[in-house]
Design an enzyme around this catalytic site. Structure first.
Site, PDB file in Angstrom:
ATOM      1  N   ASP A  30       0.860  -1.196   0.000  1.00  0.00           N
ATOM      2  CA  ASP A  30       0.000   0.000   0.000  1.00  0.00           C
ATOM      3  C   ASP A  30       0.895   1.244   0.000  1.00  0.00           C
ATOM      4  O   ASP A  30       1.891   1.300   0.727  1.00  0.00           O
ATOM      5  CB  ASP A  30      -0.902   0.002   1.242  1.00  0.00           C
ATOM      6  CG  ASP A  30      -2.038   1.007   1.130  1.00  0.00           C
ATOM      7  OD1 ASP A  30      -3.205   0.597   1.115  1.00  0.00           O
ATOM      8  OD2 ASP A  30      -1.745   2.229   1.044  1.00  0.00           O
ATOM      9  N   ILE A  31       0.535   2.218  -0.845  1.00  0.00           N
ATOM     10  CA  ILE A  31       1.379   3.415  -0.993  1.00  0.00           C
ATOM     11  C   ILE A  31       1.281   4.342   0.228  1.00  0.00           C
ATOM     12  O   ILE A  31       2.148   5.180   0.454  1.00  0.00           O
ATOM     13  CB  ILE A  31       0.994   4.167  -2.298  1.00  0.00           C
ATOM     14  CG1 ILE A  31       2.147   5.018  -2.797  1.00  0.00           C
ATOM     15  CG2 ILE A  31      -0.265   4.996  -2.116  1.00  0.00           C
ATOM     16  CD1 ILE A  31       1.975   5.493  -4.233  1.00  0.00           C
ATOM     17  N   GLN A  94     -14.933   1.999   1.099  1.00  0.00           N
ATOM     18  CA  GLN A  94     -14.134   1.528  -0.052  1.00  0.00           C
ATOM     19  C   GLN A  94     -13.861   2.699  -0.993  1.00  0.00           C
ATOM     20  O   GLN A  94     -14.786   3.326  -1.494  1.00  0.00           O
ATOM     21  CB  GLN A  94     -14.878   0.417  -0.809  1.00  0.00           C
ATOM     22  CG  GLN A  94     -14.052  -0.178  -1.947  1.00  0.00           C
ATOM     23  CD  GLN A  94     -14.759  -1.348  -2.642  1.00  0.00           C
ATOM     24  OE1 GLN A  94     -15.947  -1.569  -2.442  1.00  0.00           O
ATOM     25  NE2 GLN A  94     -14.022  -2.074  -3.452  1.00  0.00           N
ATOM     26  N   HIS A 100     -10.065  -5.555  -2.527  1.00  0.00           N
ATOM     27  CA  HIS A 100      -8.720  -5.644  -1.945  1.00  0.00           C
ATOM     28  C   HIS A 100      -8.795  -5.882  -0.443  1.00  0.00           C
ATOM     29  O   HIS A 100      -9.546  -5.236   0.262  1.00  0.00           O
ATOM     30  CB  HIS A 100      -7.888  -4.385  -2.225  1.00  0.00           C
ATOM     31  CG  HIS A 100      -8.570  -3.101  -1.879  1.00  0.00           C
ATOM     32  ND1 HIS A 100      -9.563  -2.555  -2.649  1.00  0.00           N
ATOM     33  CD2 HIS A 100      -8.404  -2.249  -0.826  1.00  0.00           C
ATOM     34  CE1 HIS A 100      -9.976  -1.419  -2.111  1.00  0.00           C
ATOM     35  NE2 HIS A 100      -9.303  -1.221  -0.999  1.00  0.00           N
ATOM     36  N   PHE A 101      -7.985  -6.826  -0.006  1.00  0.00           N
ATOM     37  CA  PHE A 101      -7.768  -7.055   1.424  1.00  0.00           C
ATOM     38  C   PHE A 101      -6.587  -6.211   1.838  1.00  0.00           C
ATOM     39  O   PHE A 101      -5.540  -6.227   1.177  1.00  0.00           O
ATOM     40  CB  PHE A 101      -7.371  -8.515   1.680  1.00  0.00           C
ATOM     41  CG  PHE A 101      -8.506  -9.400   2.111  1.00  0.00           C
ATOM     42  CD1 PHE A 101      -9.045  -9.303   3.390  1.00  0.00           C
ATOM     43  CD2 PHE A 101      -9.009 -10.354   1.247  1.00  0.00           C
ATOM     44  CE1 PHE A 101     -10.078 -10.128   3.784  1.00  0.00           C
ATOM     45  CE2 PHE A 101     -10.040 -11.187   1.636  1.00  0.00           C
ATOM     46  CZ  PHE A 101     -10.580 -11.075   2.902  1.00  0.00           C
ATOM     47  N   HIS A 102      -6.736  -5.482   2.947  1.00  0.00           N
ATOM     48  CA  HIS A 102      -5.584  -4.851   3.592  1.00  0.00           C
ATOM     49  C   HIS A 102      -5.004  -5.882   4.569  1.00  0.00           C
ATOM     50  O   HIS A 102      -5.746  -6.436   5.383  1.00  0.00           O
ATOM     51  CB  HIS A 102      -6.011  -3.627   4.409  1.00  0.00           C
ATOM     52  CG  HIS A 102      -6.582  -2.509   3.595  1.00  0.00           C
ATOM     53  ND1 HIS A 102      -5.851  -1.402   3.238  1.00  0.00           N
ATOM     54  CD2 HIS A 102      -7.823  -2.310   3.073  1.00  0.00           C
ATOM     55  CE1 HIS A 102      -6.615  -0.570   2.537  1.00  0.00           C
ATOM     56  NE2 HIS A 102      -7.820  -1.099   2.425  1.00  0.00           N
TER      57      HIS A 102
HETATM   58  P1  AMP Z   1      -9.765   1.471   0.497  1.00  0.00           P
HETATM   59  O1  AMP Z   1      -9.980   2.797   1.196  1.00  0.00           O
HETATM   60  O2  AMP Z   1     -10.057   0.284   1.380  1.00  0.00           O
HETATM   61  O3  AMP Z   1     -10.465   1.393  -0.828  1.00  0.00           O
HETATM   62  O4  AMP Z   1      -8.198   1.366   0.247  1.00  0.00           O
HETATM   63  C1  AMP Z   1      -7.563   1.851  -0.884  1.00  0.00           C
HETATM   64  C2  AMP Z   1      -6.086   1.774  -0.594  1.00  0.00           C
HETATM   65  O5  AMP Z   1      -5.385   1.858  -1.821  1.00  0.00           O
HETATM   66  C3  AMP Z   1      -5.558   2.890   0.300  1.00  0.00           C
HETATM   67  O6  AMP Z   1      -5.000   2.334   1.493  1.00  0.00           O
HETATM   68  C4  AMP Z   1      -4.495   3.568  -0.565  1.00  0.00           C
HETATM   69  O7  AMP Z   1      -3.374   3.978   0.166  1.00  0.00           O
HETATM   70  C5  AMP Z   1      -4.163   2.483  -1.564  1.00  0.00           C
HETATM   71  N1  AMP Z   1      -3.620   2.980  -2.826  1.00  0.00           N
HETATM   72  C6  AMP Z   1      -4.130   3.942  -3.616  1.00  0.00           C
HETATM   73  N2  AMP Z   1      -3.345   4.131  -4.696  1.00  0.00           N
HETATM   74  C7  AMP Z   1      -2.326   3.244  -4.595  1.00  0.00           C
HETATM   75  C8  AMP Z   1      -1.189   2.941  -5.393  1.00  0.00           C
HETATM   76  N3  AMP Z   1      -0.933   3.597  -6.533  1.00  0.00           N
HETATM   77  N4  AMP Z   1      -0.340   1.974  -4.975  1.00  0.00           N
HETATM   78  C9  AMP Z   1      -0.581   1.312  -3.824  1.00  0.00           C
HETATM   79  N5  AMP Z   1      -1.645   1.546  -3.031  1.00  0.00           N
HETATM   80  C10 AMP Z   1      -2.500   2.507  -3.396  1.00  0.00           C
END
Ligand code: AMP
Ligand code: ZN
Length: 140
Positions: A30-31, A94, A100-102
Site C-alpha cells: 500500500d502506498i 471503499q 482488496h484485502f488490507h
Molecule cells: P480502500 O480505502 O479500502 O479502498 O483502500 C484503498 C487503498 O489503496 C488505500 O489504502 C491507498 O493507500 C491504496 N492505494 C491507492 N493508490 C495506490 C497505489 N498507486 N499503490 C498502492 N496503493 C494505493
C-alpha cells in the site's frame, strides 16, 4: 484503457512494489501504509465486490492473504499480529472499486484501530436477525 488504479498496477502501467502473486491474485505494498509492511491483496480480474468473486478467485485471494501474513510475521521483527480489513462499498469506506484485502502488520500500542463496539443486543433481536440472514442464504 481501464481507469481503475489497481487494474493499472496489475498491467504495470503504474508502478508498485509487488510482494507475491498467483494465477488469480496479486499482493503489493500500500502506498500509504498504516504500518510498515501494509500489503494489499487483489484479484487479477476487475471485480468491485468480494461477493462477486468466483470461487477460485476467492480461494486464491485468501490463500495469498495467508501467505503474505506468514511472510510479514517472519520478515518483520516488530510484527506481533496482523489486522485484515476489506471495505466493501462506499458506505464501508471503499475508495478503490477493485476488491482488496488490507493485510496490516500490528504491534502493541501502534494506535491503529477501526472497531467500534455496539451495545449488547437482546436475544430476540439476534434471533430475528439470524433468521432473516439464514433465510436469504437458504433460498436458491
Ligand atoms: P480502500 O480505502 O479500502 O479502498 O483502500 C484503498 C487503498 O489503496 C488505500 O489504502 C491507498 O493507500 C491504496 N492505494 C491507492 N493508490 C495506490 C497505489 N498507486 N499503490 C498502492 N496503493 C494505493
Ligand atoms: Zn480494477
Amino acid at each position: 484503457m481501464c481507469v481503475c488504479i489497481f487494474c493499472q498496477i496489475l498491467s504495470h502501467q503504474i508502478p508498485s512494489i509487488r510482494i507475491a502473486e498467483s494465477d488469480r491474485a496479486v499482493a503489493f505494498l500500500d502506498i500509504r501504509p498504516v504500518n510498515p509492511g501494509h500489503v494489499l491483496v487483489v484479484p487479477r480480474r476487475h471485480v468491485a465486490s468480494f461477493t462477486e468473486l468466483e470461487d477460485v478467485e476467492g480461494d486464491q485471494v485468501f490463500d495469498l492473504v495467508r501467505r503474505v501474513g506468514r511472510g510479514l510475521k517472519a520478515a518483520l521483527p516488530g510484527c506481533e499480529g496482523i489486522s485484515l480489513s476489506l471495505a466493501d462499498g462506499e458506505a464501508a469506506g471503499q475508495e478503490v472499486p477493485h476488491v482488496h484485502f488490507h493485510v496490516i502488520p500490528r504491534s502493541t500500542g501502534d494506535g491503529f484501530g477501526w472497531r467500534r463496539f455496539g451495545e449488547q443486543a437482546g436475544r430476540e433481536t439476534l434471533e430475528a436477525t439470524g433468521a432473516l440472514i439464514r433465510q436469504s442464504l437458504e433460498s436458491p
